[in-house]
Design an enzyme around this catalytic site. Structure first.
Site, PDB file in Angstrom:
ATOM      1  N   ASN A  42       0.682  -1.094   0.073  1.00 18.41           N
ATOM      2  CA  ASN A  42       0.198  -0.081  -0.150  1.00 18.41           C
ATOM      3  C   ASN A  42       0.946   1.115  -0.027  1.00 18.41           C
ATOM      4  OD1 ASN A  42       0.676  -0.909   2.596  1.00 18.41           O
ATOM      5  ND2 ASN A  42      -1.235  -0.067   3.382  1.00 18.41           N
ATOM      6  N   GLU A  44       0.388   5.287   0.602  1.00 21.97           N
ATOM      7  CA  GLU A  44      -0.546   6.454   1.232  1.00 21.97           C
ATOM      8  C   GLU A  44      -0.244   7.608   0.620  1.00 21.97           C
ATOM      9  OE1 GLU A  44      -0.997   5.760   5.358  1.00 21.97           O
ATOM     10  OE2 GLU A  44      -2.196   3.869   4.972  1.00 21.97           O
ATOM     11  N   ASN A  45      -1.254   8.569   0.916  1.00 19.81           N
ATOM     12  CA  ASN A  45      -1.061   9.870   0.345  1.00 19.81           C
ATOM     13  C   ASN A  45      -1.591  11.041   1.253  1.00 19.81           C
ATOM     14  OD1 ASN A  45      -1.976  12.297  -1.781  1.00 19.81           O
ATOM     15  ND2 ASN A  45      -0.395  11.272  -2.622  1.00 19.81           N
ATOM     16  N   CYS A  53      -4.117   0.575  -2.582  1.00 18.79           N
ATOM     17  CA  CYS A  53      -3.962  -0.721  -1.625  1.00 18.79           C
ATOM     18  C   CYS A  53      -2.820  -1.382  -2.271  1.00 18.79           C
ATOM     19  CB  CYS A  53      -5.331  -1.427  -1.369  1.00 18.79           C
ATOM     20  SG  CYS A  53      -6.542  -0.723  -0.578  1.00 18.79           S
ATOM     21  N   GLU A  55      -3.127  -4.817  -2.920  1.00 19.67           N
ATOM     22  CA  GLU A  55      -3.683  -5.429  -3.786  1.00 19.67           C
ATOM     23  C   GLU A  55      -3.775  -5.038  -5.355  1.00 19.67           C
ATOM     24  OE1 GLU A  55      -4.904  -5.115  -0.993  1.00 19.67           O
ATOM     25  OE2 GLU A  55      -6.484  -6.335  -0.467  1.00 19.67           O
ATOM     26  N   CYS A  87     -10.351  -5.013   0.827  1.00 22.27           N
ATOM     27  CA  CYS A  87     -11.236  -4.050   0.967  1.00 22.27           C
ATOM     28  C   CYS A  87     -12.277  -4.046  -0.137  1.00 22.27           C
ATOM     29  CB  CYS A  87     -10.703  -2.604   0.984  1.00 22.27           C
ATOM     30  SG  CYS A  87     -10.172  -1.766  -0.456  1.00 22.27           S
ATOM     31  N   CYS A  90     -10.853  -3.371  -3.945  1.00 19.18           N
ATOM     32  CA  CYS A  90      -9.870  -4.182  -4.210  1.00 19.18           C
ATOM     33  C   CYS A  90     -10.493  -5.405  -4.770  1.00 19.18           C
ATOM     34  CB  CYS A  90      -8.862  -4.572  -3.183  1.00 19.18           C
ATOM     35  SG  CYS A  90      -7.585  -3.357  -3.031  1.00 19.18           S
TER      36      CYS A  90
END
Ligand code: THU
Length: 131
Positions: A42, A44-45, A53, A55, A87, A90
């Site tokens: 993953n 992030e931002n 994510c 996946e 999730c 995904c």
């Protein structure tokens, strides 16, 4: 590559995760029919919704390298006590290419369960719906 090896490869991706906000690293490894494996983590931002994510990282790496209809198994792992369930976003992205994909979902003890994507996303919406 066997299931155990794929899960352990996904675990090596945890250190590549960029998770300054959630501190929740996730790793993935996607096995193709020809034995090729695409890994992901993953990323992030600061604009939280732009996070991708693990996946989906693995999936878009695979598709961008020409793989589409040859996905066999995806390992998803996390540092969580519970299994690191994919999730909804995904599940949907994976369903596009492989509704019957095998999933190996692991917890931080490196225990994993095997199941199929269509069990996690029953009656999913896919390309066939648009035919
Ligand atoms: N995350 C994944 O990488 N995969 C999932 O299927 C669930 C959530 C990430 C996104 C975010 O960086 C962190 O886990 C917490 O939501």
């Amino acid at each position: 590559m066997n299931d155990h090896e794929l899960v352990e490869l996904a675990f090596t991706m945890l250190e590549r995760s960029y998770v300054p906000y959630s501190h929740f690293p996730v790793g993935a490894a996607l096995l193709c029919k020809d034995g090729t494996v695409f890994t992901g983590c993953n990323v992030e931002n600061a604009a939280y919704g732009s996070t991708i994510c693990a996946e989906r990282t693995a999936l878009v790496k695979a598709v961008s390298e020409g793989h589409r209809d040859d996905f066999v198994t995806l390992a998803v792992v996390g540092n969580s006590t519970d299994y690191c369930w994919p999730c909804g976003a995904c599940r949907q992205m994976l369903y596009e290419f492989a509704p019957e994909l095998r999933l190996l979902v692991a917890n931080r003890a490196h225990e994993f369960v095997a199941l199929q994507l269509c069990d996690l996303l029953p009656h999913g919406f896919g390309p066939k719906a648009l035919e």
